[in-house]
Motif scaffolding. Structure first.
Motif, PDB file in Angstrom:
ATOM      1  N   THR A  83       0.843  -1.191   0.000  1.00 31.79           N
ATOM      2  CA  THR A  83       0.000   0.000   0.000  1.00 31.79           C
ATOM      3  C   THR A  83       0.882   1.246   0.000  1.00 31.79           C
ATOM      4  N   LEU A  84       0.652   2.139  -0.961  1.00 33.54           N
ATOM      5  CA  LEU A  84       1.441   3.357  -1.059  1.00 33.54           C
ATOM      6  C   LEU A  84       1.146   4.273   0.123  1.00 33.54           C
ATOM      7  N   LEU A  85       2.192   4.814   0.740  1.00 29.90           N
ATOM      8  CA  LEU A  85       2.041   5.769   1.823  1.00 29.90           C
ATOM      9  C   LEU A  85       2.098   7.205   1.321  1.00 29.90           C
ATOM     10  N   HIS A  86       2.583   7.406   0.088  1.00 31.09           N
ATOM     11  CA  HIS A  86       2.667   8.744  -0.502  1.00 31.09           C
ATOM     12  C   HIS A  86       2.277   8.640  -1.972  1.00 31.09           C
ATOM     13  N   ASP A  87       1.922   9.771  -2.543  1.00 31.48           N
ATOM     14  CA  ASP A  87       1.620   9.814  -3.976  1.00 31.48           C
ATOM     15  C   ASP A  87       2.897   9.601  -4.783  1.00 31.48           C
ATOM     16  N   ALA A  88       2.784   8.822  -5.853  1.00 35.40           N
ATOM     17  CA  ALA A  88       3.916   8.659  -6.775  1.00 35.40           C
ATOM     18  C   ALA A  88       3.977   9.857  -7.715  1.00 35.40           C
ATOM     19  N   PRO A  89       5.176  10.318  -8.094  1.00 36.59           N
ATOM     20  CA  PRO A  89       5.273  11.453  -9.025  1.00 36.59           C
ATOM     21  C   PRO A  89       4.574  11.144 -10.346  1.00 36.59           C
ATOM     22  N   GLU A 107       7.603   5.039  -0.830  1.00 39.26           N
ATOM     23  CA  GLU A 107       7.504   4.288   0.419  1.00 39.26           C
ATOM     24  C   GLU A 107       6.145   3.576   0.469  1.00 39.26           C
ATOM     25  N   VAL A 108       6.193   2.285   0.770  1.00 41.63           N
ATOM     26  CA  VAL A 108       4.965   1.476   0.821  1.00 41.63           C
ATOM     27  C   VAL A 108       4.935   0.679   2.118  1.00 41.63           C
ATOM     28  N   ARG A 109       3.734   0.174   2.435  1.00 40.02           N
ATOM     29  CA  ARG A 109       3.552  -0.664   3.621  1.00 40.02           C
ATOM     30  C   ARG A 109       3.180  -2.074   3.167  1.00 40.02           C
ATOM     31  N   VAL A 110       3.883  -3.068   3.725  1.00 37.97           N
ATOM     32  CA  VAL A 110       3.635  -4.471   3.368  1.00 37.97           C
ATOM     33  C   VAL A 110       3.444  -5.280   4.637  1.00 37.97           C
ATOM     34  N   GLU A 123       9.560   0.275  -6.352  1.00 41.05           N
ATOM     35  CA  GLU A 123       9.397   0.955  -7.638  1.00 41.05           C
ATOM     36  C   GLU A 123       7.963   0.750  -8.123  1.00 41.05           C
ATOM     37  N   VAL A 124       7.234   1.860  -8.320  1.00 42.61           N
ATOM     38  CA  VAL A 124       5.820   1.771  -8.710  1.00 42.61           C
ATOM     39  C   VAL A 124       5.585   2.632  -9.943  1.00 42.61           C
ATOM     40  N   THR A 129      -1.764   7.241  -6.356  1.00 48.29           N
ATOM     41  CA  THR A 129      -1.987   8.069  -5.169  1.00 48.29           C
ATOM     42  C   THR A 129      -1.803   7.241  -3.907  1.00 48.29           C
ATOM     43  N   ALA A 130      -1.631   7.963  -2.788  1.00 50.02           N
ATOM     44  CA  ALA A 130      -1.490   7.293  -1.495  1.00 50.02           C
ATOM     45  C   ALA A 130      -2.721   6.434  -1.224  1.00 50.02           C
ATOM     46  N   GLY A 131      -2.492   5.227  -0.712  1.00 47.40           N
ATOM     47  CA  GLY A 131      -3.569   4.288  -0.462  1.00 47.40           C
ATOM     48  C   GLY A 131      -3.767   3.279  -1.575  1.00 47.40           C
TER      49      GLY A 131
END
Length: 207
Positions: A83-89, A107-110, A123-124, A129-131
């Motif tokens: 799960t993304l914790l921040h928006d990707a550029p 940064e992601v949460r696993v 790498e995404v 977006t976050a979430g």
């Protein structure tokens, strides 16, 4: 009346001295010339014989090594949801082929196999977006990692090492031939100096 002027002829190039020609009988041929020719032929045959053997041995060893690496990676890495914790550029060229190939570290949460939650950087694709949830490979500690080596990657890496081994044998042969040629050339110069030291007084002594 003078005839037509013939067209200019090209300048003669440097004389060619193939390896086998140096082995033909020649009154001006020195012993070192014969030695160098035989050494060159021997090095060439040795390289032609050793290069395929070296490539096969090194390639087989590398193939077995990378097979073990791939097997270990398949045992210790697995796909999981992150799960993304921040928006990707966002990519400056939306919808382009470059955007589809581009990945950004975020940064992601696993959740690990043991059920622990941790954060890592993965790498995404751009614009997420976050979430958002993505599938990533993680190792046994939950750290983001590359996917296990495929069979094609194993063969490609093994072939690369085999090619390097063959090139190494060829370079070793070239170095050996160059070094022996330099040593023989120095011997010729030394013999020439010795012969001139013996002959010079006869040319320079007063009559």
């Amino acid at each position: 009346m003078a005839g037509p002027v013939p067209p200019p002829q090209p300048l003669p190039g440097p004389p060619r001295r193939p390896l086998l020609r140096r082995l033909r009988p020649n009154p001006l041929r020195r012993r070192t010339d014969t030695v160098r020719a035989w050494l060159g032929l021997g090095v060439l045959l040795a390289v032609l014989a050793a290069a395929p053997v070296a490539a096969a041995l090194v390639g087989d060893s590398a193939h077995r090594h990378y097979q073990d690496v791939a097997r270990h990676q398949r045992q210790t890495r697995h796909l999981t949801d992150a799960t993304l914790l921040h928006d990707a550029p966002r990519h400056p060229e939306p919808g382009s082929d470059e955007e589809r190939r581009t990945r950004y570290p975020v940064e992601v949460r696993v959740v690990t196999r043991e059920g622990r939650t941790r954060t890592t950087r993965a790498e995404v694709p751009p614009g997420l977006t976050a979430g958002s949830t993505v599938r990533i490979w993680t190792d046994s500690s939950g750290e983001a990692s590359d996917a296990p080596l495929t069979g094609r990657e194993v063969r490609s890496r093994a072939a690369g090492w085999a090619l390097l081994a063959a090139i190494g044998v060829a370079l070793a042969g070239a170095v050996a031939h160059t070094v022996t040629g330099m040593l023989l050339h120095r011997r010729n110069l030394a013999r020439w100096d010795a012969a001139w030291a013996e002959t010079a007084p006869r040319w320079t002594s007063p009559m």
